[in-house]
Scaffold this motif. Structure first.
Motif, PDB file in Angstrom:
ATOM      1  N   GLY A 121       0.809  -1.195   0.000  1.00 14.11           N
ATOM      2  CA  GLY A 121       0.000   0.000   0.000  1.00 14.11           C
ATOM      3  C   GLY A 121       0.846   1.250   0.000  1.00 14.11           C
ATOM      4  O   GLY A 121       0.505   2.254   0.610  1.00 14.11           O
ATOM      5  N   ASN A 122       1.988   1.187  -0.697  1.00 12.14           N
ATOM      6  CA  ASN A 122       2.909   2.316  -0.657  1.00 12.14           C
ATOM      7  C   ASN A 122       2.260   3.545  -1.279  1.00 12.14           C
ATOM      8  O   ASN A 122       1.422   3.443  -2.170  1.00 12.14           O
ATOM      9  CB  ASN A 122       4.221   1.942  -1.335  1.00 12.14           C
ATOM     10  CG  ASN A 122       4.070   1.832  -2.826  1.00 12.14           C
ATOM     11  OD1 ASN A 122       3.936   2.821  -3.510  1.00 12.14           O
ATOM     12  ND2 ASN A 122       4.073   0.606  -3.320  1.00 12.14           N
ATOM     13  N   PRO A 123       2.662   4.717  -0.810  1.00  9.59           N
ATOM     14  CA  PRO A 123       2.004   5.938  -1.245  1.00  9.59           C
ATOM     15  C   PRO A 123       2.523   6.488  -2.564  1.00  9.59           C
ATOM     16  O   PRO A 123       2.150   7.588  -2.967  1.00  9.59           O
ATOM     17  CB  PRO A 123       2.306   6.906  -0.097  1.00  9.59           C
ATOM     18  CG  PRO A 123       3.639   6.457   0.412  1.00  9.59           C
ATOM     19  CD  PRO A 123       3.653   4.958   0.241  1.00  9.59           C
ATOM     20  N   GLY A 124       3.383   5.768  -3.259  1.00  6.83           N
ATOM     21  CA  GLY A 124       3.915   6.241  -4.535  1.00  6.83           C
ATOM     22  C   GLY A 124       3.496   5.336  -5.672  1.00  6.83           C
ATOM     23  O   GLY A 124       2.573   4.531  -5.552  1.00  6.83           O
ATOM     24  N   PHE A 125       4.181   5.481  -6.803  1.00  6.42           N
ATOM     25  CA  PHE A 125       3.840   4.690  -7.977  1.00  6.42           C
ATOM     26  C   PHE A 125       4.050   3.189  -7.698  1.00  6.42           C
ATOM     27  O   PHE A 125       4.925   2.794  -6.937  1.00  6.42           O
ATOM     28  CB  PHE A 125       4.687   5.136  -9.161  1.00  6.42           C
ATOM     29  CG  PHE A 125       4.265   6.471  -9.696  1.00  6.42           C
ATOM     30  CD1 PHE A 125       3.214   6.573 -10.599  1.00  6.42           C
ATOM     31  CD2 PHE A 125       4.896   7.641  -9.285  1.00  6.42           C
ATOM     32  CE1 PHE A 125       2.803   7.804 -11.088  1.00  6.42           C
ATOM     33  CE2 PHE A 125       4.490   8.875  -9.762  1.00  6.42           C
ATOM     34  CZ  PHE A 125       3.442   8.955 -10.666  1.00  6.42           C
ATOM     35  N   ASP A 126       3.239   2.358  -8.373  1.00  5.93           N
ATOM     36  CA  ASP A 126       3.251   0.911  -8.117  1.00  5.93           C
ATOM     37  C   ASP A 126       4.345   0.176  -8.879  1.00  5.93           C
ATOM     38  O   ASP A 126       4.829  -0.856  -8.419  1.00  5.93           O
ATOM     39  CB  ASP A 126       1.899   0.300  -8.507  1.00  5.93           C
ATOM     40  CG  ASP A 126       0.782   0.767  -7.606  1.00  5.93           C
ATOM     41  OD1 ASP A 126       1.004   0.842  -6.383  1.00  5.93           O
ATOM     42  OD2 ASP A 126      -0.312   1.059  -8.118  1.00  5.93           O
ATOM     43  N   PHE A 127       4.674   0.657 -10.076  1.00  5.62           N
ATOM     44  CA  PHE A 127       5.669  -0.060 -10.871  1.00  5.62           C
ATOM     45  C   PHE A 127       6.379   0.911 -11.811  1.00  5.62           C
ATOM     46  O   PHE A 127       5.885   2.009 -12.095  1.00  5.62           O
ATOM     47  CB  PHE A 127       5.014  -1.198 -11.666  1.00  5.62           C
ATOM     48  CG  PHE A 127       4.007  -0.752 -12.695  1.00  5.62           C
ATOM     49  CD1 PHE A 127       4.373  -0.541 -14.016  1.00  5.62           C
ATOM     50  CD2 PHE A 127       2.674  -0.538 -12.348  1.00  5.62           C
ATOM     51  CE1 PHE A 127       3.446  -0.138 -14.971  1.00  5.62           C
ATOM     52  CE2 PHE A 127       1.738  -0.129 -13.283  1.00  5.62           C
ATOM     53  CZ  PHE A 127       2.127   0.068 -14.596  1.00  5.62           C
ATOM     54  N   HIS A 128       7.552   0.471 -12.266  1.00  2.54           N
ATOM     55  CA  HIS A 128       8.378   1.320 -13.134  1.00  2.54           C
ATOM     56  C   HIS A 128       8.999   0.468 -14.234  1.00  2.54           C
ATOM     57  O   HIS A 128       9.299  -0.716 -14.016  1.00  2.54           O
ATOM     58  CB  HIS A 128       9.507   1.981 -12.342  1.00  2.54           C
ATOM     59  CG  HIS A 128       9.060   2.722 -11.118  1.00  2.54           C
ATOM     60  ND1 HIS A 128       8.760   2.074  -9.933  1.00  2.54           N
ATOM     61  CD2 HIS A 128       8.851   4.040 -10.899  1.00  2.54           C
ATOM     62  CE1 HIS A 128       8.378   2.974  -9.031  1.00  2.54           C
ATOM     63  NE2 HIS A 128       8.428   4.169  -9.584  1.00  2.54           N
TER      64      HIS A 128
END
Length: 234
Positions: A121-128
């Motif tokens: 549930g991180n507050p940033g983008f899910d994948f790169h």
């Protein structure tokens, strides 16, 4: 995992001064059990740690272990008939990275949850990913089992850009991309990927709705936007 549709659109069709591209693809998951097995293989693959020096490797290994345990024990090993939101978002992220690698020749980075400090549930983008043009693509995944999720994914990307979440991620992702890509990102040359579940039968209509969404307007100043719809037919 089958490719249902692929379209490429010039951003200048929607904004005269824009020079980038919008890539829209829709993916159909026809064998959920196979997809889970493939996701487990990716989750347990620690080869991304090997190029690091011993200090970074120890740090990221310790940081990612809790997430790997959670993903394998609580999410992937408990998939039944109904897809939970936790599994759904993890699946959409993984499918998006896989599709970007297969159809656009991107380099996939470890999932954000593996390289950041928070377990889930991180507050940033899910994948790169990194494109062949040395652009970092910041990806956001949204899943819903009852309604199409393209609006939420695009809205979240806009909010993250406004909060400079992408810039906050530079120190972590620079370890996994080329120097050219991180320098491009620092200069504002970036791409964004919106990955979302599709629940209705008219996939083309949903992809068109995503393309013409009000949340696309601010993304037309960047080099590329990837719209990745994921339908589960299994």
């Amino acid at each position: 995992m089958n490719l249902i549709s692929y379209t490429e659109t010039n951003m200048s069709d929607y904004a005269h001064t824009a020079t980038g591209k919008i890539f829209s693809i829709a993916i159909d998951i026809t064998d959920l059990e196979l997809r889970v097995k493939e996701m487990l293989t990716v989750a347990l693959d620690t080869s991304w740690l090997q190029p690091m020096d011993v200090i970074d490797r120890m740090g990221y290994e310790a940081r990612s272990k809790r997430t790997v345990d959670k993903v394998t024990n609580e999410i992937l090993n408990n998939v039944e008939t109904d897809i939970s939101e936790d599994f759904g978002e993890y699946m959409v992220s993984d499918v998006a990275q896989t599709a970007l690698k297969k159809h656009f020749y991107h380099i996939r980075l470890p999932l954000a949850e593996l390289i950041k400090e928070k377990i889930s549930g991180n507050p940033g983008f899910d994948f790169h990913t990194e494109s062949p043009e040395a652009l970092v693509a910041f990806g956001e995944a949204k899943y819903s089992g009852v309604k199409n999720a393209h609006g939420r994914a695009l809205k979240q990307i806009n909010e993250f850009i406004q909060d400079k979440k992408d810039i906050q991620e530079f120190p972590d992702i620079r370890r996994f991309v080329t120097e050219a890509a991180i320098q491009n990102a620092a200069a504002g040359k970036k791409a964004y990927s919106a990955a979302f579940s599709i629940t209705t039968g008219d996939v083309a209509a949903i992809m068109d709705n995503a393309l013409t969404s009000i949340h696309m307007k601010t993304l037309l100043t960047y080099e590329a936007v990837y719209l990745i719809g994921v339908k589960v037919s299994a």
